[in-house]
Design a protein around this motif. Sequence first.
Motif, PDB file in Angstrom:
ATOM      1  N   SER A  21       0.819  -1.210   0.000  1.00  0.00           N
ATOM      2  CA  SER A  21       0.000   0.000   0.000  1.00  0.00           C
ATOM      3  C   SER A  21       0.852   1.259   0.000  1.00  0.00           C
ATOM      4  O   SER A  21       0.370   2.338  -0.364  1.00  0.00           O
ATOM      5  N   GLY A  22       2.120   1.136   0.398  1.00  0.00           N
ATOM      6  CA  GLY A  22       3.004   2.293   0.408  1.00  0.00           C
ATOM      7  C   GLY A  22       3.675   2.569  -0.915  1.00  0.00           C
ATOM      8  O   GLY A  22       4.302   3.618  -1.094  1.00  0.00           O
ATOM      9  N   VAL A  23       3.565   1.635  -1.860  1.00  0.00           N
ATOM     10  CA  VAL A  23       4.130   1.851  -3.191  1.00  0.00           C
ATOM     11  C   VAL A  23       3.262   2.863  -3.933  1.00  0.00           C
ATOM     12  O   VAL A  23       2.027   2.754  -3.909  1.00  0.00           O
ATOM     13  N   PRO A  24       3.854   3.877  -4.583  1.00  0.00           N
ATOM     14  CA  PRO A  24       3.051   4.864  -5.321  1.00  0.00           C
ATOM     15  C   PRO A  24       2.076   4.193  -6.283  1.00  0.00           C
ATOM     16  O   PRO A  24       2.375   3.146  -6.861  1.00  0.00           O
ATOM     17  N   VAL A  25       0.927   4.821  -6.460  1.00  0.00           N
ATOM     18  CA  VAL A  25      -0.215   4.155  -7.089  1.00  0.00           C
ATOM     19  C   VAL A  25       0.070   3.685  -8.512  1.00  0.00           C
ATOM     20  O   VAL A  25      -0.276   2.543  -8.875  1.00  0.00           O
ATOM     21  N   VAL A  26       0.689   4.500  -9.354  1.00  0.00           N
ATOM     22  CA  VAL A  26       0.930   4.082 -10.735  1.00  0.00           C
ATOM     23  C   VAL A  26       1.963   2.970 -10.782  1.00  0.00           C
ATOM     24  O   VAL A  26       1.780   1.956 -11.469  1.00  0.00           O
ATOM     25  N   THR A  27       3.053   3.155 -10.047  1.00  0.00           N
ATOM     26  CA  THR A  27       4.090   2.116  -9.986  1.00  0.00           C
ATOM     27  C   THR A  27       3.500   0.809  -9.484  1.00  0.00           C
ATOM     28  O   THR A  27       3.809  -0.266 -10.002  1.00  0.00           O
ATOM     29  N   ARG A  28       2.627   0.894  -8.485  1.00  0.00           N
ATOM     30  CA  ARG A  28       2.011  -0.305  -7.914  1.00  0.00           C
ATOM     31  C   ARG A  28       1.181  -1.062  -8.945  1.00  0.00           C
ATOM     32  O   ARG A  28       1.260  -2.290  -9.047  1.00  0.00           O
ATOM     33  N   HIS A  29       0.403  -0.332  -9.717  1.00  0.00           N
ATOM     34  CA  HIS A  29      -0.457  -1.005 -10.692  1.00  0.00           C
ATOM     35  C   HIS A  29       0.347  -1.577 -11.860  1.00  0.00           C
ATOM     36  O   HIS A  29       0.026  -2.660 -12.361  1.00  0.00           O
ATOM     37  N   VAL A  30       1.375  -0.879 -12.294  1.00  0.00           N
ATOM     38  CA  VAL A  30       2.212  -1.418 -13.367  1.00  0.00           C
ATOM     39  C   VAL A  30       2.937  -2.668 -12.886  1.00  0.00           C
ATOM     40  O   VAL A  30       3.033  -3.664 -13.615  1.00  0.00           O
ATOM     41  N   MET A  31       3.430  -2.633 -11.647  1.00  0.00           N
ATOM     42  CA  MET A  31       4.063  -3.828 -11.083  1.00  0.00           C
ATOM     43  C   MET A  31       3.089  -4.997 -11.028  1.00  0.00           C
ATOM     44  O   MET A  31       3.459  -6.142 -11.326  1.00  0.00           O
ATOM     45  N   VAL A  90      11.874   0.244  -7.897  1.00  0.00           N
ATOM     46  CA  VAL A  90      12.802   1.187  -7.269  1.00  0.00           C
ATOM     47  C   VAL A  90      12.781   2.533  -7.978  1.00  0.00           C
ATOM     48  O   VAL A  90      12.531   3.584  -7.368  1.00  0.00           O
ATOM     49  N   PHE A  91      13.036   2.534  -9.271  1.00  0.00           N
ATOM     50  CA  PHE A  91      13.174   3.794  -9.994  1.00  0.00           C
ATOM     51  C   PHE A  91      11.824   4.414 -10.334  1.00  0.00           C
ATOM     52  O   PHE A  91      11.687   5.643 -10.346  1.00  0.00           O
ATOM     53  N   GLY A  92      10.813   3.586 -10.597  1.00  0.00           N
ATOM     54  CA  GLY A  92       9.483   4.129 -10.835  1.00  0.00           C
ATOM     55  C   GLY A  92       8.931   4.810  -9.601  1.00  0.00           C
ATOM     56  O   GLY A  92       8.321   5.880  -9.680  1.00  0.00           O
ATOM     57  N   SER A  93       9.157   4.202  -8.434  1.00  0.00           N
ATOM     58  CA  SER A  93       8.690   4.806  -7.190  1.00  0.00           C
ATOM     59  C   SER A  93       9.347   6.152  -6.951  1.00  0.00           C
ATOM     60  O   SER A  93       8.697   7.125  -6.547  1.00  0.00           O
ATOM     61  N   GLN A  94      10.655   6.228  -7.216  1.00  0.00           N
ATOM     62  CA  GLN A  94      11.369   7.484  -6.999  1.00  0.00           C
ATOM     63  C   GLN A  94      10.895   8.566  -7.961  1.00  0.00           C
ATOM     64  O   GLN A  94      10.749   9.724  -7.578  1.00  0.00           O
ATOM     65  N   LEU A  95      10.655   8.202  -9.201  1.00  0.00           N
ATOM     66  CA  LEU A  95      10.126   9.182 -10.159  1.00  0.00           C
ATOM     67  C   LEU A  95       8.766   9.696  -9.710  1.00  0.00           C
ATOM     68  O   LEU A  95       8.488  10.897  -9.746  1.00  0.00           O
ATOM     69  N   GLU A  96       7.912   8.788  -9.270  1.00  0.00           N
ATOM     70  CA  GLU A  96       6.552   9.178  -8.889  1.00  0.00           C
ATOM     71  C   GLU A  96       6.533   9.994  -7.608  1.00  0.00           C
ATOM     72  O   GLU A  96       5.654  10.830  -7.404  1.00  0.00           O
ATOM     73  N   ARG A  97       7.514   9.774  -6.736  1.00  0.00           N
ATOM     74  CA  ARG A  97       7.568  10.505  -5.468  1.00  0.00           C
ATOM     75  C   ARG A  97       8.335  11.814  -5.574  1.00  0.00           C
ATOM     76  O   ARG A  97       8.235  12.658  -4.680  1.00  0.00           O
ATOM     77  N   ASN A  98       9.083  12.002  -6.634  1.00  0.00           N
ATOM     78  CA  ASN A  98       9.911  13.196  -6.754  1.00  0.00           C
ATOM     79  C   ASN A  98       9.597  13.983  -8.022  1.00  0.00           C
ATOM     80  O   ASN A  98       8.865  14.955  -7.988  1.00  0.00           O
ATOM     81  N   SER A 272      19.397   2.194  -2.816  1.00  0.00           N
ATOM     82  CA  SER A 272      19.661   1.947  -1.397  1.00  0.00           C
ATOM     83  C   SER A 272      18.381   1.988  -0.593  1.00  0.00           C
ATOM     84  O   SER A 272      18.131   1.137   0.253  1.00  0.00           O
ATOM     85  N   SER A 273      17.530   3.003  -0.877  1.00  0.00           N
ATOM     86  CA  SER A 273      16.275   3.092  -0.133  1.00  0.00           C
ATOM     87  C   SER A 273      15.349   1.950  -0.483  1.00  0.00           C
ATOM     88  O   SER A 273      14.607   1.452   0.358  1.00  0.00           O
TER      89      SER A 273
END
Length: 299
Positions: A21-31, A90-98, A272-273
Amino acid sequence: MDRRPARQTQPDELGFWGWWSGVPVVTRHVMAIFVFLMLGTWARLVGPRVFLLDWSEVIGKMHLWRPVFSGLHPGSVSSGAVMTIYFFYVFGSQLERNQFLGVAADFIWMLVVCWAFLMVISVFVPFAIWGRALAMAAIQVWAQHNKTTPMRLFLITVPGVYVPLAMLAWEWIGGNGEFPIQSICGVVAGHLYYFLTATLPQLPGREGTVLIKTPAFLYQWCESLGTGRGPVGPSSATQSQQGQSVRPPRPGVTIRNGQIVDNSQTAGNPLSSGLSSVRNRMSGGGGYNWGSGQKLGES
């Protein structure tokens, strides 16, 4: 009577679902689509050929789903497919959060545009599935937005801009010398997107040129789903209450303490994160050797 506030459950304490649930929504659905297609093919829920890209089938028999599903298929169950999903996380989450903070529609459109570039390339480079290339496109976009961010890969630390090149080298070595053509196509697609959206509008005589623009209906759809269009957080809500307009941040910036901050050069190390998040929130045996020699899933 004890009036102390009830202790709130932290995401880390919720196990897999707390992490998910903590994974950003778009990244989560693509995953989720990645995993479903990978496992669905492995379990023979559908014939494996249904997802393969074959332009003769697309044009001759109107199999219009093939380009879509082939672009979201990471491959058969293997370490390579698992790592494709992990790196996208990893990288999709960072893009979506930043870079795409609060503008999920722009992140979706970035993936759509990169997918479209890959489908054009597929006419000349006939691969059957393109999920790995789509993940590499996202990594390339991240790398261009975080050129000087240090990233530890294997036993060396490289600037973010060289992360795709290092991963291509790793894939080439791990693939027994097989040239990573599909991943290179992904890097090309991601770089083309970044050039058209971030570099071209800043060139002399091209200031403000917009060749790739997120459709308005996509903003409206994301807003109807609650993912929002503008910056998220207290500052956004305060501005809305005061009747001020809230515009989404451009790629390369984020909202911190109500201020727009350029983080294209200062974003944290997502690998790393990501490793830390997975190790803290998930458990399990096996894994994949990376960097310091520890395996995913081990503490």
